[in-house]
Design an enzyme around this catalytic site. Structure first.
Site, PDB file in Angstrom:
ATOM      1  CE1 TYR A 159     -13.908  26.439  -1.212  1.00  0.00           C
ATOM      2  CE2 TYR A 159     -12.984  27.069  -3.335  1.00  0.00           C
ATOM      3  CZ  TYR A 159     -13.102  26.160  -2.307  1.00  0.00           C
ATOM      4  OH  TYR A 159     -12.425  24.970  -2.354  1.00  0.00           O
ATOM      5  CB  CYS A 181      -7.483  21.856  -0.210  1.00  0.00           C
ATOM      6  SG  CYS A 181      -6.957  23.592  -0.306  1.00  0.00           S
TER       7      CYS A 181
END
Length: 371
Positions: A280, A124
């Site tokens: 994203y 992440c």
């Protein structure tokens, strides 16, 4: 610390990341574990083909509705992961973090050594930038750390709840398969939860009676109050930068200096939506239009960053700041992950001379190699 930006060909670790013919380094393999092993991932390099079919099929596999974007958009379901946060027009709409308390002297959350614990996943980028600030400031002995396995797992494996999320493991545990059953990935880099003995990040949220339903990292945990202080990475970075200086081993490092704050804020204002979150938005888009908008913004901003770095050493001026770290965590993942998995493949970072050398320089800084 003063370092010259040098040719990437002289940096073996970075060459392994960027070489078109070399295998990914162990560091990069850690970053891309969640994305390995899926037969749906295209490696053809097509520029304008969103992989929304893979997105929808993955959501179905994880127990979500047949059309996850419509369900979230209409308010029928809470977002339980980033994969749920879709608009009715196929755009990825990241929701705000829900735990926003601050560590500050004279408040409920005092900056004390040994009181706080950071939960992250190396895969992440948002969590990794918090770890980087912790390391750069020399707070390893003051703030504890747990690192999840880098694949998602079923968080309620013995029930009908098919939610998948971050799972804890110990280095000696058997390798884990991905949530879709592909591959086997070692637990070597994991650090278990020694504070709450949680098996999944979801467990931490349920310990505090969370009702938001989105179980994300980073999590900054208060051991004294037994609660989540904050799960917004940008705010955790700022707290680590300024609130623990009396116990930090590197208190003189200031990643948000007052004289550069306006420049840092300006850079963050376009790097976040178009690069950090832009990849994203491109990767999770479920319509061609949404994909092309996000895709265009990603590369317009990379071109802008390349131009800025042709004139100055760092993105917000002459000194290394949080703006550089926030940009770095996306750049270091770009060629290996986002160019393929998120179809951000118009151009690779290694094809931008200034961005490439800039990424290599930051990668060499002590504290960043593990983040």
């Amino acid at each position: 610390m003063h370092m010259l930006r040098c040719s990437c060909s002289h940096i073996p670790g970075y060459y392994r990341i960027t070489s078109a013919h070399a295998s990914p380094s162990p560091f990069v393999r850690t970053l891309i574990k969640p994305f390995l092993g899926s037969s749906s991932i295209s490696q053809t390099g097509s520029r304008a083909v969103p992989h929304h079919r893979h997105f929808v099929s993955s959501c179905k596999a994880m127990g979500k509705v047949d059309d996850p974007s419509q369900a979230f958009h209409s308010g029928q379901a809470k977002a339980r992961s980033a994969l749920d946060e879709m608009s009715g027009t196929g755009e990825f709409k990241r929701t705000d973090s829900t735990y926003r308390d601050h560590i500050k002297k004279g408040t409920r959350f005092e900056p004390e050594a040994g009181r706080y614990h950071l939960y992250i996943a190396y895969a992440c980028p948002w969590a990794s930038r918090c770890l980087a600030v912790r390391n750069l400031k020399g707070l390893q002995d003051a703030i504890g750390l747990s690192v999840t396995h880098s694949t998602w797992q079923r968080t309620k494996p013995d029930t009908d709840d098919e939610h998948c999320g971050w799972a804890f493991a110990s280095p000696g545990d058997a390798p884990l398969k991905s949530s879709t059953g592909y591959g086997e990935f070692p637990t070597t880099d994991c650090i278990p939860d020694t504070v709450n003995d949680a098996k999944f990040v979801r467990d931490l949220y349920e310990m505090v009676d969370d009702n938001a339903g989105k179980y994300t990292v980073p999590v900054l945990w208060d051991k004294k109050e037994k609660t989540i202080v904050n799960n917004e990475s940008s705010e955790i970075m700022r707290m680590f930068n300024s609130e623990f200086n009396n116990i930090a081993k590197n208190p003189d490092l200031d990643l948000y200096p007052e004289d550069l704050r306006s420049a840092i804020d300006e850079v963050n204002s376009w790097v976040y939506p178009t690069i950090n979150n832009g990849v994203y938005r491109s990767g999770f888009a479920t319509t061609q239009k949404a994909y092309e908008i996000a895709f265009g913004e990603v590369f317009a901003s990379l071109d802008k960053a390349e131009s800025i770095l042709s004139k100055q050493r760092f993105i917000a001026g002459k000194r290394f700041t949080e703006a550089d770290l926030r940009l770095f965590v996306t750049l270091i993942r770009f060629d290996e992950v986002y160019a393929v998995y998120f179809k951000c493949n118009k151009r690779l970072i290694r094809e931008y001379p200034n961005l490439r050398n800039y990424t290599a320089e930051i990668y060499q800084m002590p504290g960043n190699l593990t983040a």
